[in-house]
Design an enzyme around this catalytic site. Sequence first.
Site, PDB file in Angstrom:
ATOM      1  N   CYS A   1      -5.550  -3.624 -21.014  1.00 30.75           N
ATOM      2  CA  CYS A   1      -4.627  -4.540 -20.351  1.00 30.75           C
ATOM      3  C   CYS A   1      -3.168  -4.157 -20.604  1.00 30.75           C
ATOM      4  CB  CYS A   1      -4.880  -5.966 -20.853  1.00 30.75           C
ATOM      5  SG  CYS A   1      -3.645  -7.163 -20.315  1.00 30.75           S
TER       6      CYS A   1
ATOM      7  N   TRP B   1     -13.758 -11.894 -21.846  1.00 29.14           N
ATOM      8  CA  TRP B   1     -13.654 -10.857 -22.875  1.00 29.14           C
ATOM      9  C   TRP B   1     -14.570 -11.180 -24.043  1.00 29.14           C
ATOM     10  CZ3 TRP B   1     -11.039  -6.762 -21.292  1.00 29.14           C
ATOM     11  CH2 TRP B   1      -9.960  -6.917 -20.400  1.00 29.14           C
TER      12      TRP B   1
ATOM     13  N   ARG C   1      -8.740 -19.333 -16.882  1.00 33.10           N
ATOM     14  CA  ARG C   1      -9.267 -18.053 -17.326  1.00 33.10           C
ATOM     15  C   ARG C   1      -8.829 -17.762 -18.757  1.00 33.10           C
ATOM     16  NH1 ARG C   1      -6.694 -14.122 -13.986  1.00 33.10           N
ATOM     17  NH2 ARG C   1      -8.000 -12.563 -15.002  1.00 33.10           N
ATOM     18  N   TYR C   2      -9.628 -16.941 -19.434  1.00 27.25           N
ATOM     19  CA  TYR C   2      -9.367 -16.581 -20.826  1.00 27.25           C
ATOM     20  C   TYR C   2      -8.685 -15.219 -20.849  1.00 27.25           C
ATOM     21  CZ  TYR C   2     -13.165 -19.984 -20.880  1.00 27.25           C
ATOM     22  OH  TYR C   2     -13.955 -21.080 -20.635  1.00 27.25           O
ATOM     23  N   THR C   3      -7.376 -15.229 -21.045  1.00 28.56           N
ATOM     24  CA  THR C   3      -6.603 -14.003 -20.901  1.00 28.56           C
ATOM     25  C   THR C   3      -6.123 -13.453 -22.252  1.00 28.56           C
ATOM     26  OG1 THR C   3      -4.531 -15.246 -20.634  1.00 28.56           O
ATOM     27  CG2 THR C   3      -5.774 -14.736 -18.624  1.00 28.56           C
ATOM     28  N   VAL C   4      -5.852 -12.157 -22.251  1.00 24.20           N
ATOM     29  CA  VAL C   4      -5.191 -11.489 -23.364  1.00 24.20           C
ATOM     30  C   VAL C   4      -3.774 -11.144 -22.919  1.00 24.20           C
ATOM     31  CG1 VAL C   4      -7.213 -10.514 -24.517  1.00 24.20           C
ATOM     32  CG2 VAL C   4      -6.209  -9.297 -22.580  1.00 24.20           C
TER      33      VAL C   4
ATOM     34  N   GLU D   1       1.353 -15.714 -23.567  1.00 23.05           N
ATOM     35  CA  GLU D   1       2.216 -15.091 -22.571  1.00 23.05           C
ATOM     36  C   GLU D   1       2.851 -13.857 -23.207  1.00 23.05           C
ATOM     37  OE1 GLU D   1       4.218 -13.432 -20.052  1.00 23.05           O
ATOM     38  OE2 GLU D   1       3.185 -15.191 -19.239  1.00 23.05           O
ATOM     39  N   SER D   2       2.531 -12.681 -22.681  1.00 20.22           N
ATOM     40  CA  SER D   2       2.981 -11.438 -23.310  1.00 20.22           C
ATOM     41  C   SER D   2       4.498 -11.331 -23.380  1.00 20.22           C
ATOM     42  CB  SER D   2       2.403 -10.229 -22.570  1.00 20.22           C
ATOM     43  OG  SER D   2       2.919 -10.138 -21.257  1.00 20.22           O
TER      44      SER D   2
END
Length: 368
Positions: free
Chosen positions: A46, A79, A153-156, A171-172
């Site tokens: 990602c 993930w 959704r399960y985000t990285v 939040e990146s």
Amino acid sequence: MSRPWAEGTTGAFKRQVSSFREVVSPTHPIYKPAKNRYWLYVSLACPWAHRTMITRALKGLSSVIGLTVVHWHLDDKGWRMLPAPAEITDDDKKNFHTFHGGIKPTEEDVSHPVGDVKNDSARLWIDSTFDPNNGFERLSELYHKSQPDYSARYTVPVLWDTETKTIVNNESADIIRILNSGVFDEVAGDEATHLDLVPKELEAQIDEFNSWVYDNINNGVYKAGFSESAAVYEKEVTNIFNHLDKVEKILEEKYDVLAGKHGKDNKDKILKEYFTIGHQLTEADVRLYTTIVRFDPVYLQHFKCNFTSIRGGYPFIHLWLQNLYWNYKEFRFTTNFDHCKLHYTRSHTRINPLGITPFGPKPAIIPL
């Protein structure tokens, strides 16, 4: 898989808004800086997670903030991580505090076959690592531990607080600003680099650059690749290359200025100041890099961003990319081409139903 990216019936891509937006600060009532309190959960595939890994490495925070790497294959449950071994060794503990979270980067000068790797491959420290904090095997468990009724959704990436057992931020863009802010410098001690990726005098330029790069390049490749309408795709892919042209012009002008300053044959001195904003490495370089390094190996074919390649059509962007990759270990050691290629080609079954992973390009990145 379902279509989490489609917006209504237009066939256009819409990115999910991050839900957890807290900060770490000495003045925060809960989330105060401390060594080994916070943990990053990332995917090496990602680009959004990758920028947090690079920032953590550049700031000298690897010993302060641990890193768990999820499996490259994203299935219909999201993930996943591998089960924790029966005994966690001292070497395991050290692995979590390297630049790459224990998963070594792909060999730089070789593109090797990965076609025989199965989606359920469970090679510890190759396909994934594990969660030493909670023993969770799904990223979704972090989300539901933090917010039981969570339904998005399960985000990285995920910045996790091991003390309160909750997500601080997912939040990146926020996370890299938190890491850059200096709040962890004291607890990092001698390992802190005190590098400032967003110096005050360049902040406005960085924010302006990031804004159009994000919308038109970082997110642009997804808008093109996840389009489910030919008209939307053609519009978005054209937009990407229009903005790559813009970056190319910026870097060409930068190179000409530096060649005039140092002499056109003094490449080493030129490259030491060859960045997108100003004459130093900044957040703008970090955020652009994670898309450009994936462009030829992934986006060119998988997302049909194929007007030209970076190596073949953008000499100044290509030189900038090579400079970051080969001259800065924090970029090179956090880049894993196997995870990138396997993730996109195996997880996006609507785009690549046969799950065949391209063998090239060879090499994945050309030596400087």
